[in-house]
Design a protein around this motif. Structure first.
Motif, PDB file in Angstrom:
ATOM      1  N   GLY A 106       0.783  -1.228   0.000  1.00 25.98           N
ATOM      2  CA  GLY A 106       0.000   0.000   0.000  1.00 25.98           C
ATOM      3  C   GLY A 106       0.811   1.272   0.000  1.00 25.98           C
ATOM      4  O   GLY A 106       1.423   1.627  -0.997  1.00 25.98           O
ATOM      5  N   THR A 107       0.848   1.956   1.122  1.00 25.61           N
ATOM      6  CA  THR A 107       1.556   3.239   1.225  1.00 25.61           C
ATOM      7  C   THR A 107       3.000   3.088   1.685  1.00 25.61           C
ATOM      8  O   THR A 107       3.684   4.092   1.874  1.00 25.61           O
ATOM      9  N   ARG A 108       3.477   1.853   1.854  1.00 30.09           N
ATOM     10  CA  ARG A 108       4.864   1.639   2.315  1.00 30.09           C
ATOM     11  C   ARG A 108       5.882   1.702   1.191  1.00 30.09           C
ATOM     12  O   ARG A 108       7.079   1.653   1.443  1.00 30.09           O
ATOM     13  N   ILE A 109       5.440   1.765  -0.040  1.00 30.46           N
ATOM     14  CA  ILE A 109       6.378   1.717  -1.157  1.00 30.46           C
ATOM     15  C   ILE A 109       7.232   2.980  -1.215  1.00 30.46           C
ATOM     16  O   ILE A 109       6.812   4.022  -0.725  1.00 30.46           O
ATOM     17  N   PRO A 110       8.393   2.903  -1.793  1.00 36.80           N
ATOM     18  CA  PRO A 110       9.029   1.729  -2.359  1.00 36.80           C
ATOM     19  C   PRO A 110       9.612   0.829  -1.265  1.00 36.80           C
ATOM     20  O   PRO A 110      10.040   1.305  -0.214  1.00 36.80           O
ATOM     21  N   VAL A 111       9.635  -0.459  -1.555  1.00 39.32           N
ATOM     22  CA  VAL A 111      10.227  -1.455  -0.657  1.00 39.32           C
ATOM     23  C   VAL A 111      11.144  -2.324  -1.493  1.00 39.32           C
ATOM     24  O   VAL A 111      10.736  -2.842  -2.533  1.00 39.32           O
ATOM     25  N   LEU A 112      12.381  -2.469  -1.042  1.00 42.21           N
ATOM     26  CA  LEU A 112      13.336  -3.348  -1.700  1.00 42.21           C
ATOM     27  C   LEU A 112      13.391  -4.638  -0.900  1.00 42.21           C
ATOM     28  O   LEU A 112      13.631  -4.612   0.312  1.00 42.21           O
ATOM     29  N   ALA A 113      13.142  -5.758  -1.568  1.00 41.03           N
ATOM     30  CA  ALA A 113      13.143  -7.055  -0.905  1.00 41.03           C
ATOM     31  C   ALA A 113      14.295  -7.896  -1.438  1.00 41.03           C
ATOM     32  O   ALA A 113      14.617  -7.844  -2.628  1.00 41.03           O
ATOM     33  N   ARG A 114      14.900  -8.657  -0.527  1.00 39.26           N
ATOM     34  CA  ARG A 114      15.917  -9.635  -0.916  1.00 39.26           C
ATOM     35  C   ARG A 114      15.255 -10.991  -1.080  1.00 39.26           C
ATOM     36  O   ARG A 114      14.195 -11.245  -0.506  1.00 39.26           O
ATOM     37  N   ASP A 115      15.903 -11.890  -1.805  1.00 35.20           N
ATOM     38  CA  ASP A 115      15.374 -13.237  -2.002  1.00 35.20           C
ATOM     39  C   ASP A 115      15.229 -14.009  -0.692  1.00 35.20           C
ATOM     40  O   ASP A 115      14.459 -14.955  -0.625  1.00 35.20           O
ATOM     41  N   ASP A 116      15.953 -13.599   0.356  1.00 37.03           N
ATOM     42  CA  ASP A 116      15.842 -14.297   1.644  1.00 37.03           C
ATOM     43  C   ASP A 116      14.660 -13.790   2.472  1.00 37.03           C
ATOM     44  O   ASP A 116      14.460 -14.220   3.603  1.00 37.03           O
ATOM     45  N   GLY A 117      13.867 -12.866   1.912  1.00 37.27           N
ATOM     46  CA  GLY A 117      12.674 -12.363   2.583  1.00 37.27           C
ATOM     47  C   GLY A 117      12.866 -11.064   3.341  1.00 37.27           C
ATOM     48  O   GLY A 117      11.890 -10.452   3.771  1.00 37.27           O
ATOM     49  N   ALA A 118      14.100 -10.617   3.521  1.00 30.65           N
ATOM     50  CA  ALA A 118      14.351  -9.351   4.218  1.00 30.65           C
ATOM     51  C   ALA A 118      13.894  -8.188   3.344  1.00 30.65           C
ATOM     52  O   ALA A 118      13.950  -8.265   2.110  1.00 30.65           O
ATOM     53  N   GLU A 119      13.416  -7.130   3.974  1.00 31.06           N
ATOM     54  CA  GLU A 119      12.931  -5.959   3.252  1.00 31.06           C
ATOM     55  C   GLU A 119      13.560  -4.684   3.791  1.00 31.06           C
ATOM     56  O   GLU A 119      13.787  -4.559   4.988  1.00 31.06           O
ATOM     57  N   LEU A 120      13.811  -3.769   2.878  1.00 35.80           N
ATOM     58  CA  LEU A 120      14.304  -2.436   3.209  1.00 35.80           C
ATOM     59  C   LEU A 120      13.264  -1.449   2.725  1.00 35.80           C
ATOM     60  O   LEU A 120      13.035  -1.303   1.517  1.00 35.80           O
ATOM     61  N   GLY A 121      12.574  -0.807   3.665  1.00 36.88           N
ATOM     62  CA  GLY A 121      11.522   0.137   3.312  1.00 36.88           C
ATOM     63  C   GLY A 121      12.049   1.551   3.214  1.00 36.88           C
ATOM     64  O   GLY A 121      13.057   1.910   3.820  1.00 36.88           O
ATOM     65  N   TRP A 122      11.354   2.338   2.440  1.00 34.83           N
ATOM     66  CA  TRP A 122      11.679   3.750   2.291  1.00 34.83           C
ATOM     67  C   TRP A 122      11.312   4.480   3.557  1.00 34.83           C
ATOM     68  O   TRP A 122      10.322   4.117   4.178  1.00 34.83           O
ATOM     69  N   PRO A 123      12.053   5.434   4.025  1.00 35.07           N
ATOM     70  CA  PRO A 123      13.201   6.031   3.346  1.00 35.07           C
ATOM     71  C   PRO A 123      14.485   5.273   3.635  1.00 35.07           C
ATOM     72  O   PRO A 123      14.699   4.794   4.743  1.00 35.07           O
ATOM     73  N   PHE A 124      15.312   5.139   2.608  1.00 36.66           N
ATOM     74  CA  PHE A 124      16.658   4.609   2.794  1.00 36.66           C
ATOM     75  C   PHE A 124      17.616   5.446   1.961  1.00 36.66           C
ATOM     76  O   PHE A 124      17.241   6.045   0.971  1.00 36.66           O
ATOM     77  N   ASP A 125      18.847   5.503   2.438  1.00 34.51           N
ATOM     78  CA  ASP A 125      19.880   6.268   1.729  1.00 34.51           C
ATOM     79  C   ASP A 125      20.919   5.296   1.192  1.00 34.51           C
ATOM     80  O   ASP A 125      20.792   4.075   1.341  1.00 34.51           O
TER      81      ASP A 125
END
Length: 78
Positions: free
Chosen positions: A47-66
């Motif tokens: 939903g409103t959490r995008i952008p989200v970068l996901a790894r194949d192992d299931g870990a996610e890095l949500g915005w904001p990230f630098d």
């Protein structure tokens, strides 16, 4: 050809998503793109959490990230 280890969940016309993609490009990260609007389940999940970068192992890095957070996330990839 190397398969992406990362998936960027995003939607079209999203300024934050464009910023995230610019960071990924600068870091040389190979990634797949998934438009969350293509799936009701993805829309509900991200939903409103995008952008989200996901790894194949299931870990996610949500915005904001630098760039620093992105490097650390990528370095932990299996």
């Amino acid at each position: 050809m190397q398969q992406p280890v990362f998936t960027l969940y995003r939607r079209d016309a999203c300024l934050l998503c464009a910023l995230a993609e610019a960071l990924l490009g600068e870091a040389g990260v190979i990634y797949a793109v998934v438009d969350i609007e293509s799936s009701v389940a993805l829309e509900a999940r991200y939903g409103t959490r995008i952008p989200v970068l996901a790894r194949d192992d299931g870990a996610e890095l949500g915005w904001p990230f630098d760039a620093e957070a992105l490097r650390a996330f990528v370095a932990c990839a299996p």
